[in-house]
Enzyme design. Structure first.
Site, PDB file in Angstrom:
ATOM      1  N   SER A 206     -33.667  48.167   8.231  1.00 56.74           N
ATOM      2  CA  SER A 206     -32.387  47.562   7.879  1.00 56.74           C
ATOM      3  C   SER A 206     -32.354  47.212   6.396  1.00 56.74           C
ATOM      4  O   SER A 206     -33.318  46.667   5.856  1.00 56.74           O
ATOM      5  CB  SER A 206     -32.171  46.276   8.682  1.00 56.74           C
ATOM      6  OG  SER A 206     -32.001  46.557  10.038  1.00 56.74           O
ATOM      7  N   GLY A 207     -31.250  47.523   5.734  1.00 56.38           N
ATOM      8  CA  GLY A 207     -31.115  47.227   4.316  1.00 56.38           C
ATOM      9  C   GLY A 207     -31.690  48.281   3.405  1.00 56.38           C
ATOM     10  O   GLY A 207     -31.472  48.250   2.187  1.00 56.38           O
TER      11      GLY A 207
ATOM     12  N   GLY B  33     -36.236  47.221  11.195  1.00 57.36           N
ATOM     13  CA  GLY B  33     -36.871  46.706   9.934  1.00 57.36           C
ATOM     14  C   GLY B  33     -36.636  47.609   8.802  1.00 57.36           C
ATOM     15  O   GLY B  33     -36.850  47.291   7.697  1.00 57.36           O
TER      16      GLY B  33
ATOM     17  N   ASP C  84     -21.321  45.585   5.514  1.00 58.69           N
ATOM     18  CA  ASP C  84     -22.704  45.150   5.702  1.00 58.69           C
ATOM     19  C   ASP C  84     -23.522  45.464   4.452  1.00 58.69           C
ATOM     20  O   ASP C  84     -24.303  46.421   4.413  1.00 58.69           O
ATOM     21  CB  ASP C  84     -23.281  45.853   6.938  1.00 58.69           C
ATOM     22  CG  ASP C  84     -24.643  45.299   7.346  1.00 58.69           C
ATOM     23  OD1 ASP C  84     -25.046  44.253   6.805  1.00 58.69           O
ATOM     24  OD2 ASP C  84     -25.281  45.921   8.215  1.00 58.69           O
TER      25      ASP C  84
ATOM     26  N   HIS D 281     -26.601  41.881   7.068  1.00 55.99           N
ATOM     27  CA  HIS D 281     -27.176  41.371   8.317  1.00 55.99           C
ATOM     28  C   HIS D 281     -28.642  40.981   8.154  1.00 55.99           C
ATOM     29  O   HIS D 281     -29.245  40.417   9.073  1.00 55.99           O
ATOM     30  CB  HIS D 281     -26.985  42.375   9.467  1.00 55.99           C
ATOM     31  CG  HIS D 281     -27.914  43.535   9.481  1.00 55.99           C
ATOM     32  ND1 HIS D 281     -27.551  44.803   9.082  1.00 55.99           N
ATOM     33  CD2 HIS D 281     -29.205  43.640   9.877  1.00 55.99           C
ATOM     34  CE1 HIS D 281     -28.570  45.634   9.239  1.00 55.99           C
ATOM     35  NE2 HIS D 281     -29.589  44.947   9.719  1.00 55.99           N
TER      36      HIS D 281
END
Length: 244
Positions: free
Chosen positions: A197-198, A195, A104, A61
């Site tokens: 994220s990942g 943020g 994801d 994402h």
């Protein structure tokens, strides 16, 4: 029914607009040398980890139409540390079955290899099973107050993994699959948001998960943080790396 589900995900999932850790603490400088900051025009957008000198592992994402600048070797994103290295992501490999919710996970190929130093290191992929109540760690540079208060330095927070039945019960109908890991902080309102994220879920010194989605309020145990389970994608990761 499908439209209702998509709308619900819109509200509860935190996308690539910058995730954050709340209720955490400063990481010791350069103690997480595998961390990468994915930036667009100097603005941090997502996190990731170095899994090869020329590859970063992150969330699907986090895919964007623009090229990412990938920053490694830093503790603070606002400083100009001597250990800092900047590269460019020249190709992205989101999982082919990513559907906006499941699978994801994404690999980013860099324009050149990083120089491995004390401040820049690779992280191993977790291969063994993650048991319930395993003590892990989440790391990132995002909002530390759930109010757009950005971290000045790299943050980390302790995470305890949950069983899938408990996680499914708390998420009330949002699909929690076997390719996901759920976790909560040690205290109320500790965890990640959007943020980070990942970024990684680190267990026993290896990366076991990728920050995927959470609830409306960061670190709320009523909607546990959800990570993509890396061990479910070992063959795909190996295939992308071997072919590139």
């Amino acid at each position: 029914m499908a439209d209702i589900f998509i709308l619900m995900l819109f509200f509860v999932l935190n996308g690539a607009d910058g995730s954050h850790i709340v209720g955490g603490r400063d990481s010791a400088p350069h103690s997480r040398p595998y961390m990468a900051s994915l930036q667009i025009q100097g603005r941090p957008n997502c996190g990731g980890v170095l899994v090869r000198e020329d590859f970063v592992l992150t969330a699907a994402h986090c895919a964007v139409p623009l090229q990412y600048t990938v920053v490694v070797g830093v503790n603070s994103l606002s400083g100009n540390e001597a250990t800092k290295q900047e590269l460019t992501a020249v190709r992205s490999f989101p999982h082919p079955n990513y559907d906006g919710h499941a699978n994801d996970i994404m690999l980013l190929k860099l324009n050149s290899k990083v120089q491995l130093t004390e401040a820049v290191q690779l992280i191993a992929l977790k291969t063994g099973r993650i048991n319930v109540a395993t003590q892990c760690l989440t790391v990132g540079w995002g909002d530390i107050g759930d109010n757009n208060t950005l971290a000045r330095t790299l943050q980390e927070v302790n995470v305890t993994t949950l069983s899938q039945p408990v996680c499914r019960l708390r998420w009330r109908g949002v699909p929690i699959t076997r390719t996901m890991i759920c976790g909560i902080g040690s205290h109320s309102f500790q965890g990640f948001c959007s943020g980070d994220s990942g970024g990684p879920l680190v267990c026993d010194g290896a990366t076991a998960g990728v920050v995927s989605f959470s609830g409306r309020k960061c670190g709320d145990s009523k909607t546990p943080d959800v990570y993509t389970r890396i061990s479910s994608f070992r063959e795909w990761i190996r295939s992308v790396l071997n072919n590139n």
